[in-house]
Design an enzyme around this catalytic site. Structure first.
Site, mmCIF file in Angstrom:
data_model
loop_
_atom_site.group_PDB
_atom_site.id
_atom_site.type_symbol
_atom_site.label_atom_id
_atom_site.label_comp_id
_atom_site.label_asym_id
_atom_site.label_seq_id
_atom_site.Cartn_x
_atom_site.Cartn_y
_atom_site.Cartn_z
ATOM 1 N N TRP A 131 78.911 5.980 152.038
ATOM 2 C CA TRP A 131 78.571 5.810 150.625
ATOM 3 C C TRP A 131 79.712 6.408 149.805
ATOM 4 O O TRP A 131 80.071 7.574 149.996
ATOM 5 C CB TRP A 131 77.255 6.525 150.352
ATOM 6 N N ASP A 212 72.802 13.796 155.500
ATOM 7 C CA ASP A 212 72.297 13.008 154.377
ATOM 8 C C ASP A 212 71.099 12.209 154.885
ATOM 9 O O ASP A 212 71.248 11.287 155.687
ATOM 10 C CB ASP A 212 73.393 12.080 153.856
ATOM 11 N N LYS A 247 63.931 6.217 147.793
ATOM 12 C CA LYS A 247 63.637 4.965 148.488
ATOM 13 C C LYS A 247 62.234 4.957 149.069
ATOM 14 O O LYS A 247 61.460 4.039 148.822
ATOM 15 C CB LYS A 247 64.659 4.718 149.613
#
Length: 398
Positions: A131, A212, A247
């Site tokens: 990312w 992460d 999410k």
């Protein structure tokens, strides 16, 4: 004048893509660069479990006063239960501390600030690709970053040997950033055996894992997606985890995340917590409350949690169905072998398309994807998949 010599920053690769998509008049356009879950109608809806929790809060909430700097104690406990399992020592032994941060991004930044401010580490190793914001977060926090290879473009899988070979160059005390599951952007995760090797490697090299954990529940399941984190915690006495509930709870604009730091002892954890509080205090003063209370309400209520888990399973299943359907239709269209898409996890897939093909998708078909070839599978539905397949097949044959 002081500001007139400031140069304009380049557009964010994801947000800039969305802006271009919005301006495109093509009625058949499709945005596969978006980083949010969408249902089969292309909508990012509020989960029913979230609405139910908000109703409870509306009736019972009696103050809008500040939260503690690190958030509600129950929130931290429940977050650790999700990460490590309800019966884990890290839930209540005091070896692990948690604090609410504004989203997974905030957790990454607060964690990086803590590492830099306390002179714990100066260098963080980040997967290539990753990312894009990971690099900027590390730099803004004052850390240097190095890259380690992650993606084998030829075979569409994890470049595992090259990954460990490169990380063998890391110095003792360096930080290694890992994706717990649903790697962004490739969708490729280590196997259980590879996680064991990674965990032991980090421990032997005395490196600091920084994980992460943005997509728990979007890969194989809530418990299954935590395997990598739990394996690393089994062999490493110190680590950091940046979790996001954007999410899996659909709470994108509420900015709900949590930083968890595991230490060797409760005494060390208490000291770490005191310094993390300072990092939070100087960055945001106090965390936002609404999303945190929603998550806490859902996870602490048996019926609401069951409803949430079922909704999460529905999102996960729909993504996997789109993966299978996309692979089948591309093969039927003569685009080539895209079976590797089924081996990937989560919302994203490295499609194998190069930069020129991605540009052709946008220019000729109104199909928007990231230049790297990353597509958001959650942006595909039964209404647009034929358009997507036709476009990919066309550019793949060029």
């Amino acid at each position: 004048m002081f500001f007139d010599r400031i140069e304009a920053a380049p557009a964010d690769p994801i947000l800039g893509l969305t802006d271009a998509y919005k301006k495109d008049p093509n009625p058949n356009k499709v945005n596969l660069g978006v980083g949010v879950y969408q249902n089969n109608e292309g909508k990012t809806v509020i989960l029913d479990s979230v609405k139910d929790a908000e109703k409870i809060l509306l009736e019972k909430e009696d103050t809008k006063s500040y939260l503690p700097i690190t958030g509600l104690a129950d929130y931290g406990t429940l977050a650790r239960e999700l990460i490590f399992g309800k019966d884990s020592e890290f839930v209540s032994s005091g070896r692990a501390i948690s604090c609410h941060c504004p989203g997974g991004t905030g957790a990454l930044r607060i964690g990086a600030d803590f590492l830099h401010q306390q002179n714990v580490a100066t260098t963080i190793w980040i997967s290539d690709p990753t990312w894009a914001n990971h690099y900027q977060i590390a730099t803004s926090a004052g850390m240097k970053f190095e890259r380690y290879p992650y993606y084998d473009r030829v075979n569409h899988n994890l470049a595992f040997d090259r990954m460990l070979e490169t990380l063998s160059q890391a110095k003792e005390g360096d930080v290694v950033l890992l994706h717990a599951c649903c790697h962004n952007p490739t969708g490729i995760d280590p196997t259980k055996e590879q996680w064991e090797q990674i965990a032991k490697f980090l421990a032997d090299k005395k490196l600091i894992p920084f994980i992460d954990f943005a997509y728990q529940g979007f890969g194989k399941g809530i418990e299954e997606d935590a395997f990598g984190v739990r394996t690393i915690a089994k062999y490493n006495k110190e680590l950091l985890i940046a979790s996001s509930f954007s999410k899996n709870f659909g709470l994108y604009n509420e900015r709900v995340g949590v930083l968890t730091v595991v230490c060797e002892s409760k005494e060390a954890a208490d000291k770490v917590l005191s310094q993390v509080k300072i990092a939070v205090r100087t960055a945001i003063s106090n965390p936002p409350a609404h999303g945190e209370k929603v998550v806490t309400t859902i996870l602490s209520d048996k019926n609401l949690r069951a409803k949430w888990e079922n909704e999460l399973k529905g999102m996960r299943d729909r993504i996997q169905q789109m993966r299978s359907l996309l692979s089948e239709k591309l093969k039927a269209a003569g685009a080539g072998n895209f079976d590797f898409i089924n081996e990937q996890n989560g919302m994203f897939s490295f499609s194998g398309l190069d930069k020129d093909q991605v540009e052709a998708l946008r220019k000729d078909f109104g199909i928007y994807a990231v230049a790297s070839g990353r597509i958001c599978v959650a942006g595909i539905n039964t209404n647009n998949i034929d358009k997507v397949v036709e476009a990919i097949a066309a550019v793949a044959k060029r």
